[in-house]
Design an enzyme around this catalytic site. Structure first.
Site, PDB file in Angstrom:
ATOM      1  CE  LYS A   8      -3.944  -2.109   2.200  1.00  0.00           C
ATOM      2  NZ  LYS A   8      -4.868  -2.131   3.339  1.00  0.00           N
ATOM      3  CD  GLU A  56      -4.289   6.108   3.769  1.00  0.00           C
ATOM      4  OE1 GLU A  56      -3.760   5.610   2.792  1.00  0.00           O
ATOM      5  OE2 GLU A  56      -5.535   6.100   3.972  1.00  0.00           O
ATOM      6  CG  HIS A  63     -12.497  -0.781   7.879  1.00  0.00           C
ATOM      7  ND1 HIS A  63     -12.821   0.529   7.603  1.00  0.00           N
ATOM      8  CD2 HIS A  63     -12.133  -0.810   9.184  1.00  0.00           C
ATOM      9  CE1 HIS A  63     -12.646   1.255   8.675  1.00  0.00           C
ATOM     10  NE2 HIS A  63     -12.236   0.472   9.658  1.00  0.00           N
ATOM     11  NE  ARG A  86      -7.421  -9.023  -4.192  1.00  0.00           N
ATOM     12  CZ  ARG A  86      -8.575  -8.461  -3.858  1.00  0.00           C
ATOM     13  NH1 ARG A  86      -9.638  -8.656  -4.598  1.00  0.00           N
ATOM     14  NH2 ARG A  86      -8.684  -7.682  -2.791  1.00  0.00           N
TER      15      ARG A  86
END
Lengths: 502, 177, 502, 177
Positions: free
Chosen positions: C119, C202, C237, C294
């Site tokens: 990430k 973040e 999430h 993917r």
């Protein structure tokens, strides 16, 4: 009235009743089923919000009881009746009685239904509307008069019932000798199926394709055609496989056929969904055959390529709404094929098969739609039509659709009755079918499609059965007693002997 | 040690031995087989030398009905002993060559198309039965001589009701000689 | 080599393995499944032409065994390996090892997978490609350093695992006090799930929408975007419902997001199917979140609105074929919604539910697609992900799709485990969902969607149960013995008492 | 004559009498009911005054699990006699107000969030259980007093293993007084 507070009665059974109930449910409408005692446990009864008994199994005492259906509709506060296909769908008196009872009939007016429902009158209107028709006689002739007429147009001829459809009463006759017997048989079948012995004959167009145009017309004078369906794969004039678009029709021909279909519908003052059937010869000449003044069995292939939900449009039209589509909105995308799944044994002359569904696995996944009346535990009886489900696939083109149909047929498992799935599996492997080279004579010309064949997995079947037999033998102390104690010893003997002779 | 079977799939014969370790020898070739029951009494999964098959199997009237990829197979599995008894019985003669044709559905006999003594080919039309408002031809499951007709036009028949008996043409010849 | 003589090994299980096997079958390719002992009876094993055992149930000993999978592929003569999603799908070493073994890996190269799979590195590349990104730290900081960094960007912050996805390790932290404990928990989860404790933080964009762009890129430099997917309906999430198009995105925004997604993919030298995930704030600013290198769980909604079969395209691309679509060929038609069906109890905090599937009825009919690993007799265990099926619907517009989803959910019957179907049923009745007014905080803000509710059919349930109990009582001579002989007397007592208090 | 039942659906009570003719009186209103078994031991079709319902029903741990339109209902049906016995027993006192919280899945106890004697609200988190690599909160099915904790952090638990016992807050108060 808000649409979502409406209540619709579906005067039908089987897969089409479920199809219509689903559409009503997706429109937020309340639903009512009716049923015969044979169908107490049927899917449509369990699916609807309300369900009311019509009577005993014979159609005449249940699904054809106009009076009782309207009485139920009024008693439960229904606003409209959808007739599905078959039964009362093309019965003008029913359409009239529903309307006179203050209910909405989801279909055409009794006038246009009567006009287009009689094959002979429909031919006249088509002729007036400028559609090409095949030479034929009227339906009020005696057998002798028909024989005389046959001489004027020449053999072969096609014998047809003036009422109804579904291939009942239809016969090809190739010489004068056979005609009288064929006329008798056709009158018998037509009387049994439609209560009407009226028949007529037409000149036979050999090696023709059966191609039909779906139309939708609202009460405000708008009418569109939703492309064509290719329905040439038939056995005894009963459709087995339908697709859209037809591999035989190009854009120009589609437009030409679509426009005459719309012209004919307008001439008949037709409203709601309908289908103009055409016979197309090898030189792409098309002739009007008949109009079906109702929803067709094969409507899903059109839905998949056009994106139009025909049943929802039928309901909207019946409540006076305007068509949501103009002709230029209708574009065919990809290719769709429908395989009718019937409780018939393709290896034994398509004899109807009855029994209890012991196990059921329906295909699913990308591009697969199943419309079905089947469930585990269901009794398949002889009271109604042997078509128990439809498998419809959609692919980016015809080749993809065929491969998808092949895949889905391999996934389909129905235990407890014999079905025609093995026939469809052979058909999709046939090169001429794959190439689009076929007409209505295809099955007659390819009888091997309906014969026993040698499938590739006999060895696997032998191993599986032997292991299971072995396990059973290990479990039981004594397995087989003397010879002849099995009820089907004869059959077994016969089978083994048949082998030895090879 | 292994147990030996003669297995007939729609007529074709396979010689199969089931070994103690669960493997199978078919026409001499040894195949490792893993066969498991899944559900519903009839659904099995079989992996034989890596080849995976979903098998629907049920035993009806002494024959296994096997469904593979949507295709139906009729399989008869005989062990050594049964086979021997039958072969002895056959040697001794007997009406084992007769085939009883039964009604595949209830219906009305419209017409009988054959007569007793007639020699008919496989698939020849035998009679017309009306059911579901359609006229259906009942055809001969095999070649044979019509030995007996048990129905007549205008009569209704029940499911599985005997319609007629087909005799073995060779056996008949022998009987005549 | 002719495509139809190719053999594909699917290195996965569950619904996605079946999905990929179907695509191979429709391409005429031969198929190979691999399985753990827990999956011996699974659909994918029964569906494939060949099936080979990997090992015991734990993923590390079965579906994550790179060596064994490649060994099987070589031994059985497979030409290519499709990894599905999850397991080895985003593992660059696997992609490399497959290629080095002389087989085709159906997915991106190890280089671009490594680049975009991490990430933190993906954020860098996105930044270089001109995509807006959210302020965040790198993944090599200690907990203390992360706490210090949090002060510089301000709270609330989002804690994320550098590896993997699926919400594992993700946490929202609103104040400095809670951060250390959250970091510990996230490292624990990330280690357990991905074998990698690396995490980062973040700045949290509150009330954001999760919108992603599907791309397809071939080996010849062609790359297209297939519109967006709206995935904001999430719990912890994890996506629960996805749709395409997003009710929030207009044509201009779609084009803008699609073009930066294609630019990012090209910068990473990306080939095959991939997804760029974005967070979109209330003012329609979008920020790059991460790339999934993917196939996605939710790919079917894109397939339904674009008509592109993403899995078949993946396979074609891997074998070096050119993309069949140019950007102008991609048009979104209608609206599609996917509901993930999980073996979780929505009334009990979404706890995983295990058991044997006693009865299964999957919805079907117009516009309904089911991707499922379920079958009657299946054991749902805790070894693998609780998502057991997906229900995807397609309608002419969003309202039609929602009504169709509602209809299909009502048809879905799974007995033997608890499923989240009742949650989806409540969701489709929610006015804000119907209006498209939601963001990723929707479920947290509407906890009633996950509570017990008062459904409308209690009276019907009472009548049904009473009749069944009555029949059972009539059948048995003696029904109930003394009190306390039932194993769950406590539960029953508790339930009844709960009522009395109301 | 009719048989009377007290039926509790997710807590809500209905007084239902089943009449000899098969009809039912619910809260005083008579309803004609036609209920048939379809398949699979659990699938029924019920038509009550024209209203059609597909009912999936199974009896588990003394409660009927009813699935209607995809929605699940827990129904307890008590006849008159059972009800009387229970009400007598309740009057005599007893630990009938206790609720045993069991593990809804096998897993690892990460943390216990409550202590014995604590008064907790319905839906309060009780402990954290790791399963399927996710941490799951186990919450209180009802308000109550923690009477006993049978597990501790770091231990694995089996499916349905008792985790803790919640006592009735009112009963506790009475006991204390």
């Amino acid at each position: 009235m808000k649409e979502s507070s409406r209540k619709i009665l579906v005067a039908n059974r089987g897969e089409i009743a479920v199809r219509v109930l689903r559409a009503c449910q997706e429109l937020g409408m309340r639903t009512v089923a009716v049923y015969s005692t044979a169908d107490r446990n049927a899917l449509h009864v369990r699916y609807a919000d309300e369900a009311y008994l019509l009577g005993p199994p014979p159609s005449a005492e249940s699904y054809l009881r106009k009076d009782k259906i309207i009485e139920i509709a009024k008693a439960c506060g229904a606003d409209a009746i959808h007739p599905g296909y078959g039964f009362l769908a093309e019965n003008p008196e029913f359409s009239r009685a529903v309307t006179e009872a203050g209910l909405v009939f989801i279909g055409p007016s009794p006038e246009s239904m009567r006009m287009m429902g009689n094959k002979v009158e429909a031919r006249r209107i088509a002729d007036e509307a400028g559609m090409p028709i095949i030479p034929g006689c009227s339906s009020d002739l005696t057998n002798d008069e028909i024989v005389a007429f046959a001489e004027t147009i020449g053999y072969p001829v096609m014998v047809k019932a003036a009422a109804g459809g579904g291939g009942k009463g239809m016969r090809v006759v190739r010489d004068a000798e056979s005609l009288p017997a064929a006329l008798d048989a056709a009158r018998r079948e037509s009387t049994a199926a439609f209560g009407d012995p009226a028949i007529f004959i037409e000149k036979l167009v050999e090696n023709g394709r059966h191609i039909e145009i779906q139309i939708l017309a609202d009460q405000h004078g708008n009418c569109v055609y939703l492309g064509e369906r290719e329905c040439s794969i038939q056995r005894r004039h009963q459709k087995l496989v339908e697709e859209s678009p037809s591999p035989f029709v190009d854009e120009a021909m589609r437009k030409q056929m679509g426009e005459v279909a719309v012209a004919g519908a307008k001439r008949a003052g037709y409203v709601n969904a309908g289908t103009m059937e055409f016979l197309v010869d090898r030189d792409r000449n098309f002739y009007f055959l008949e109009m079906n003044t109702r929803l067709q069995v094969e409507h899903p292939v059109t839905e998949l390529v056009t994106g139009v939900d025909i049943v929802k449009e039928q309901i909207r039209i019946a409540f006076g709404r305007r068509l949501r589509y103009k002709q230029e909105d209708i574009k065919l995308k990809g290719h769709a094929i429908e395989a009718r799944i019937t409780a018939e044994d393709p290896y034994n002359n398509f004899l109807p098969s009855i029994g209890t569904i012991a196990s059921l696995t329906e295909p699913t996944g990308p591009g697969v739609r199943v419309e079905s009346a089947l469930y585990e535990g269901m009794e398949v009886t002889l009271h109604y039509d042997p078509m128990v489900a439809k498998l419809i696939v959609h692919g980016t083109n015809r080749a993809n659709a065929i491969m998808r149909l092949r895949r889905a047929l391999g996934e389909y498992r129905i235990l407890g009755i014999k079905s025609n799935i093995p026939f469809h599996q052979r058909l999709v492997e046939n090169w001429n079918f794959q190439a689009g080279n076929f007409d209505t004579g295809f099955l007659a010309a390819n009888p091997d499609l309906m014969d026993d064949w040698v499938p590739s997995k006999r060895r696997t079947a032998a191993i599986a059965a032997t292991i299971l037999a072995h396990r059973r033998r290990q479990q039981a102390l004594v397995m087989v007693g003397g010879v002849g104690d099995s009820p089907s010893q004869w059959k077994i003997e016969g089978r083994r002997r048949a082998v030895r002779r090879n | 040690m292994s147990t030996k079977y003669s297995t007939y799939v729609d007529g074709e014969e396979f010689a199969i031995a089931v070994n103690k370790d669960g493997s199978v020898a078919i026409d001499g070739e040894t195949v490792s087989v893993d066969m498991l029951h899944i559900a519903n009494n009839v659904i099995y999964s079989m992996i034989a030398e890596g080849r995976s098959s979903e098998v629907y199997a049920s035993l009806e009237d002494g024959a296994w009905r096997i469904l593979l990829d949507g295709q139906r197979y009729e399989v008869i599995v005989e062990d050594e002993r049964t086979k021997q008894i039958k072969s002895l019985q056959r040697a001794a003669g007997g009406a084992t060559g007769d085939t009883l044709v039964k009604a595949p559905m209830p219906g009305l006999v419209i017409k009988v198309l054959v007569e007793v003594g007639e020699h008919i080919a496989v698939n020849a039309p035998l009679l017309i039965l009306e059911a579901m408002k359609m006229e259906n031809e009942i055809r001969a499951p095999r070649e044979g001589i019509v030995k007996e007709i048990r129905v007549e036009a205008g009569k209704t028949v029940e499911l599985q009701q005997p319609l007629l008996i087909l005799g073995d043409p060779e056996a008949e010849k022998q009987g005549d000689s």
